[in-house]
Design a protein around this motif. Structure first.
Motif, PDB file in Angstrom:
ATOM      1  N   LYS A  38      -6.444  -6.797 -12.923  1.00 54.73           N
ATOM      2  CA  LYS A  38      -6.515  -6.548 -12.311  1.00 54.73           C
ATOM      3  C   LYS A  38      -6.707  -5.274 -12.513  1.00 54.73           C
ATOM      4  O   LYS A  38      -7.204  -4.764 -11.465  1.00 54.73           O
ATOM      5  CB  LYS A  38      -4.455  -6.387 -12.477  1.00 54.73           C
ATOM      6  CG  LYS A  38      -4.251  -5.448 -11.216  1.00 54.73           C
ATOM      7  CD  LYS A  38      -4.270  -6.863  -9.597  1.00 54.73           C
ATOM      8  CE  LYS A  38      -3.859  -5.880  -9.146  1.00 54.73           C
ATOM      9  NZ  LYS A  38      -3.526  -7.185  -8.016  1.00 54.73           N
ATOM     10  N   THR A  41     -10.725  -5.005 -10.634  1.00 54.32           N
ATOM     11  CA  THR A  41     -10.584  -5.574  -9.425  1.00 54.32           C
ATOM     12  C   THR A  41      -9.899  -4.002  -8.352  1.00 54.32           C
ATOM     13  O   THR A  41     -10.283  -3.573  -7.774  1.00 54.32           O
ATOM     14  CB  THR A  41      -9.966  -6.421  -9.202  1.00 54.32           C
ATOM     15  OG1 THR A  41      -9.764  -7.643  -9.623  1.00 54.32           O
ATOM     16  CG2 THR A  41      -9.367  -6.537  -7.584  1.00 54.32           C
ATOM     17  N   PHE A 181       2.173  -3.188 -12.148  1.00 55.97           N
ATOM     18  CA  PHE A 181       1.032  -4.375 -12.725  1.00 55.97           C
ATOM     19  C   PHE A 181       1.549  -4.613 -13.694  1.00 55.97           C
ATOM     20  O   PHE A 181       2.006  -5.472 -13.593  1.00 55.97           O
ATOM     21  CB  PHE A 181       0.561  -4.280 -12.229  1.00 55.97           C
ATOM     22  CG  PHE A 181      -0.401  -6.071 -12.462  1.00 55.97           C
ATOM     23  CD1 PHE A 181       0.016  -6.731 -11.058  1.00 55.97           C
ATOM     24  CD2 PHE A 181      -0.913  -6.201 -13.397  1.00 55.97           C
ATOM     25  CE1 PHE A 181      -0.597  -7.603 -11.633  1.00 55.97           C
ATOM     26  CE2 PHE A 181      -1.913  -7.718 -13.448  1.00 55.97           C
ATOM     27  CZ  PHE A 181      -1.180  -8.345 -12.120  1.00 55.97           C
TER      28      PHE A 181
END
Length: 196
Positions: A38, A41, A181
């Motif tokens: 993550k 990205t 997250f």
């Protein structure tokens, strides 16, 4: 960039998998893997799309310059590194500008190089560099932008992915978003293990 997941409040979640063999290790290992993916990205997107500092680079090129660290049960750390080498100006949508002019040497009108235009910032304008021209780099065969200064050839570079990543970390809320997250994903990993 070295990013460490904020573990505040996570020990409570991990207590739920204490009775599962290697439950804590499995949950953390999977969590760190997901967080690292993550992070890469998010960093790539921020470098390209940040309103002030976003660079006019393709996702494919930028992703190839972002590397991730290795993860193991003994090394539970999510890390993303970026290349420190400057980015060739030709990567920033460089176009050659030509103008039709009378060339005395040939006694006729011809198209002559009027420099190279590049757009470094995603939200910026193209800037023209008079006297710049395209060149094939000797070792890699990649196209670059060069200029002659004092009789010497100089290949031109823009910001490195590492510099761009430092700007993103400094000027965005990416740390908070990755932490959020991480906490959410850990809950997901624990729930997955409890269901087995």
């Amino acid at each position: 960039m070295k990013f460490e997941v904020d573990t505040k409040g996570m020990s409570r979640v991990l207590k739920l998998v204490e009775n599962i063999e290697k439950g804590r290790e499995k949950a953390l290992y999977r969590n760190v893997k997901a967080v690292q993916k993550k992070m890469k990205t998010m960093i790539s997107a921020e470098i390209r799309k940040d309103p002030q500092h976003g660079l006019n680079l393709s996702k494919k090129y930028l992703d190839s310059k972002l590397r991730t660290g290795s993860i193991s049960y003994s090394k539970l750390q999510a890390r993303v590194y970026a290349s420190r080498r400057g980015t060739l100006l030709s990567r920033f949508g460089a176009t050659q500008r030509a103008k039709t002019t009378f060339v005395k040497k040939y006694g006729e009108k011809r198209k002559v190089n009027n420099g190279i235009a590049v757009k470094v910032l995603a939200k910026g304008r193209k800037k023209r560099m008079k006297g710049a021209f395209f060149i094939r780099l000797k070792n890699s065969g990649v196209q670059g932008v060069a200029i002659r200064k004092g009789g010497k050839l100089k290949v031109l570079y823009g910001p490195s992915p590492d510099q761009a990543m430092a700007q993103v970390i400094k000027h965005s809320d990416i740390r908070e978003r990755v932490s959020a997250f991480a906490a959410e994903d850990l809950r997901h990993q624990v729930t997955h293990l409890l269901r087995k």
